[in-house]
Write a protein that holds these residues in place. Sequence first.
Motif, PDB file in Angstrom:
ATOM      1  N   ALA A 139       6.582 -22.851  64.623  1.00  0.00           N
ATOM      2  CA  ALA A 139       7.741 -22.580  65.483  1.00  0.00           C
ATOM      3  C   ALA A 139       9.024 -22.373  64.681  1.00  0.00           C
ATOM      4  CB  ALA A 139       7.915 -23.726  66.480  1.00  0.00           C
ATOM      5  N   GLU A 140       9.190 -23.163  63.627  1.00  0.00           N
ATOM      6  CA  GLU A 140      10.433 -23.053  62.858  1.00  0.00           C
ATOM      7  C   GLU A 140      10.544 -21.720  62.132  1.00  0.00           C
ATOM      8  OE1 GLU A 140       7.655 -25.817  60.408  1.00  0.00           O
ATOM      9  OE2 GLU A 140       8.045 -25.275  62.496  1.00  0.00           O
ATOM     10  N   LEU A 141       9.401 -21.100  61.801  1.00  0.00           N
ATOM     11  CA  LEU A 141       9.433 -19.805  61.127  1.00  0.00           C
ATOM     12  C   LEU A 141       9.680 -18.670  62.121  1.00  0.00           C
ATOM     13  CD1 LEU A 141       6.579 -20.035  58.461  1.00  0.00           C
ATOM     14  CD2 LEU A 141       9.044 -20.248  58.148  1.00  0.00           C
ATOM     15  N   ASN A 142       9.228 -18.829  63.348  1.00  0.00           N
ATOM     16  CA  ASN A 142       9.484 -17.802  64.366  1.00  0.00           C
ATOM     17  C   ASN A 142      10.976 -17.598  64.578  1.00  0.00           C
ATOM     18  OD1 ASN A 142       7.095 -16.573  65.455  1.00  0.00           O
ATOM     19  ND2 ASN A 142       6.485 -18.596  66.172  1.00  0.00           N
ATOM     20  N   GLU A 143      11.739 -18.661  64.400  1.00  0.00           N
ATOM     21  CA  GLU A 143      13.191 -18.568  64.580  1.00  0.00           C
ATOM     22  C   GLU A 143      13.871 -17.972  63.351  1.00  0.00           C
ATOM     23  OE1 GLU A 143      14.481 -22.484  65.467  1.00  0.00           O
ATOM     24  OE2 GLU A 143      13.344 -22.646  67.347  1.00  0.00           O
ATOM     25  N   LEU A 144      13.219 -18.080  62.202  1.00  0.00           N
ATOM     26  CA  LEU A 144      13.833 -17.654  60.940  1.00  0.00           C
ATOM     27  C   LEU A 144      13.469 -16.222  60.568  1.00  0.00           C
ATOM     28  CD1 LEU A 144      15.466 -18.552  58.402  1.00  0.00           C
ATOM     29  CD2 LEU A 144      13.283 -19.291  57.413  1.00  0.00           C
ATOM     30  N   LEU A 145      12.220 -15.830  60.828  1.00  0.00           N
ATOM     31  CA  LEU A 145      11.716 -14.536  60.389  1.00  0.00           C
ATOM     32  C   LEU A 145      11.792 -13.496  61.489  1.00  0.00           C
ATOM     33  CD1 LEU A 145       8.496 -15.697  58.479  1.00  0.00           C
ATOM     34  CD2 LEU A 145      10.774 -15.290  57.538  1.00  0.00           C
ATOM     35  N   GLN A 146      11.780 -12.238  61.089  1.00  0.00           N
ATOM     36  CA  GLN A 146      11.669 -11.138  62.046  1.00  0.00           C
ATOM     37  C   GLN A 146      10.185 -10.814  62.204  1.00  0.00           C
ATOM     38  OE1 GLN A 146      12.952  -7.084  60.936  1.00  0.00           O
ATOM     39  NE2 GLN A 146      14.093  -7.069  62.857  1.00  0.00           N
ATOM     40  N   VAL A 147       9.687 -10.880  63.428  1.00  0.00           N
ATOM     41  CA  VAL A 147       8.272 -10.661  63.725  1.00  0.00           C
ATOM     42  C   VAL A 147       8.145  -9.428  64.613  1.00  0.00           C
ATOM     43  CG1 VAL A 147       6.154 -11.660  64.668  1.00  0.00           C
ATOM     44  CG2 VAL A 147       7.872 -13.151  63.602  1.00  0.00           C
ATOM     45  N   VAL A 148       7.418  -8.399  64.130  1.00  0.00           N
ATOM     46  CA  VAL A 148       7.298  -7.126  64.847  1.00  0.00           C
ATOM     47  C   VAL A 148       5.818  -6.816  65.098  1.00  0.00           C
ATOM     48  CG1 VAL A 148       7.785  -4.639  64.765  1.00  0.00           C
ATOM     49  CG2 VAL A 148       9.404  -6.264  63.751  1.00  0.00           C
ATOM     50  N   THR A 181       9.093 -10.223  58.162  1.00  0.00           N
ATOM     51  CA  THR A 181      10.079 -10.060  57.092  1.00  0.00           C
ATOM     52  C   THR A 181      11.184 -11.089  57.311  1.00  0.00           C
ATOM     53  OG1 THR A 181      11.257  -8.387  58.404  1.00  0.00           O
ATOM     54  CG2 THR A 181       9.652  -7.588  56.783  1.00  0.00           C
ATOM     55  N   HIS A 182      12.024 -11.244  56.305  1.00  0.00           N
ATOM     56  CA  HIS A 182      13.175 -12.150  56.417  1.00  0.00           C
ATOM     57  C   HIS A 182      14.430 -11.283  56.524  1.00  0.00           C
ATOM     58  CE1 HIS A 182      15.979 -15.320  56.006  1.00  0.00           C
ATOM     59  NE2 HIS A 182      15.138 -16.206  55.493  1.00  0.00           N
ATOM     60  N   PRO A 183      15.038 -11.187  57.698  1.00  0.00           N
ATOM     61  CA  PRO A 183      16.162 -10.263  57.883  1.00  0.00           C
ATOM     62  C   PRO A 183      17.398 -10.612  57.072  1.00  0.00           C
ATOM     63  CG  PRO A 183      15.906 -11.697  59.794  1.00  0.00           C
ATOM     64  CD  PRO A 183      14.713 -11.943  58.922  1.00  0.00           C
ATOM     65  N   ALA A 184      17.530 -11.864  56.636  1.00  0.00           N
ATOM     66  CA  ALA A 184      18.741 -12.264  55.913  1.00  0.00           C
ATOM     67  C   ALA A 184      18.605 -12.091  54.411  1.00  0.00           C
ATOM     68  CB  ALA A 184      19.076 -13.729  56.241  1.00  0.00           C
ATOM     69  N   ARG A 185      17.410 -11.775  53.923  1.00  0.00           N
ATOM     70  CA  ARG A 185      17.217 -11.651  52.479  1.00  0.00           C
ATOM     71  C   ARG A 185      17.359 -10.199  52.030  1.00  0.00           C
ATOM     72  NH1 ARG A 185      15.880 -15.884  49.582  1.00  0.00           N
ATOM     73  NH2 ARG A 185      15.107 -17.771  50.613  1.00  0.00           N
ATOM     74  N   TYR A 186      17.596 -10.048  50.747  1.00  0.00           N
ATOM     75  CA  TYR A 186      17.747  -8.723  50.167  1.00  0.00           C
ATOM     76  C   TYR A 186      16.459  -7.917  50.312  1.00  0.00           C
ATOM     77  CZ  TYR A 186      18.290  -5.069  46.670  1.00  0.00           C
ATOM     78  OH  TYR A 186      18.332  -3.853  46.024  1.00  0.00           O
ATOM     79  N   CYS A 187      16.593  -6.666  50.716  1.00  0.00           N
ATOM     80  CA  CYS A 187      15.439  -5.779  50.891  1.00  0.00           C
ATOM     81  C   CYS A 187      15.462  -4.742  49.773  1.00  0.00           C
ATOM     82  CB  CYS A 187      15.506  -5.105  52.260  1.00  0.00           C
ATOM     83  SG  CYS A 187      14.048  -4.130  52.659  1.00  0.00           S
ATOM     84  N   SER A 188      14.501  -4.830  48.852  1.00  0.00           N
ATOM     85  CA  SER A 188      14.485  -3.942  47.700  1.00  0.00           C
ATOM     86  C   SER A 188      14.172  -2.510  48.116  1.00  0.00           C
ATOM     87  CB  SER A 188      13.438  -4.416  46.688  1.00  0.00           C
ATOM     88  OG  SER A 188      12.130  -4.217  47.199  1.00  0.00           O
ATOM     89  N   ARG A 189      14.470  -1.573  47.233  1.00  0.00           N
ATOM     90  CA  ARG A 189      14.180  -0.167  47.524  1.00  0.00           C
ATOM     91  C   ARG A 189      12.685   0.074  47.615  1.00  0.00           C
ATOM     92  NH1 ARG A 189      17.598   3.587  43.588  1.00  0.00           N
ATOM     93  NH2 ARG A 189      16.692   5.171  44.951  1.00  0.00           N
TER      94      ARG A 189
END
Length: 334
Positions: free
Chosen positions: A157-166, A283-291
Amino acid sequence: MADLPFTLDQLRILRAIVSEGSFKKAADSLYVTQPAVSLQIQNLEKQLEVSLFDRGGRKAQLTEAGHLLLSYCDRILSQCHEACRALDDLHNLKGGSLIVGASQTTGTYLMPRMIGLFRQKYPDVSVQLQVHSTRRTGWSVANGQIDLAIIGGELPAELNELLQVVPYASDELALVLPVKHPLARLAELTKEDLYRLGFVCLDAQSTTRKMVDQLLARSGLDVQRLRIDMELNSLEAIKNAVQAGLGAAFVPVVSIERELMAGTIHRPQVADLQVRRQLKLITHPARYCSRASVAFRNDVLPVFASADSPIRQAAKVVPEAIGEHWFRTDRPLV
């Protein structure tokens, strides 16, 4: 930086000791001597004016202060790694790295195809695949150790709030029989027919087995009535057992494409039975997304996504144009 009571090297050593379980193994993993590791920790404890390890036992055990510092240590080193990747991205995709994750079935049968397509377009990018449980994969994405992942299970549950799930794709389970099984002659089976079969499946305590049982129950099968003749510890072992005539099995469709084409197993149709689960991209929406990560999302993920996935719908490319080798429109890929 001169005012900080620790260095990045000291934090790396602290994490290595905890990860490896001893000062000696940490020294070996970092290619330094054990006295050098001990000296760094002693200096760190002196600078912080606390004890980080309880040295009473054989294994290096953290004190309360050690646990507290370790929680910050992981975040600090993760941010440093992210900063280095961001700087590397100032260059083009002639270099760089991509780390993707997956749960077991997806990592074994689908991800290698995806990575193969990516390497065709970007041969100079280093790609690493990590295959673990859904829970461990989710935490790796949350901690910045994995850029993106495709999972089939449920996140904590704690990861569902932190991560973007598509929603990503449909993962279908298929009934398979030995080619010489008497029921293989029938054009279609009923659910009642399944209760007369002997099944080969994963160990009852495995997470994947529990997931399969839940999916079958949701599809209207009485799982308790299914006769389990053999339990094995891998999907490949189950497929080999079916081919050897040892029983029937429910396996992911993506895992049996070669066997079906070779005619070494039989996949019958079962009336009023469709067993599917939803694969998800995390994915983690708050972290840097590399090219490299952006390129993987734009050029590869839409190719294998289900038609109703937001990833396919937002894509500018037409997956079918890439060819039959990569995509089939007459059935779900996964």
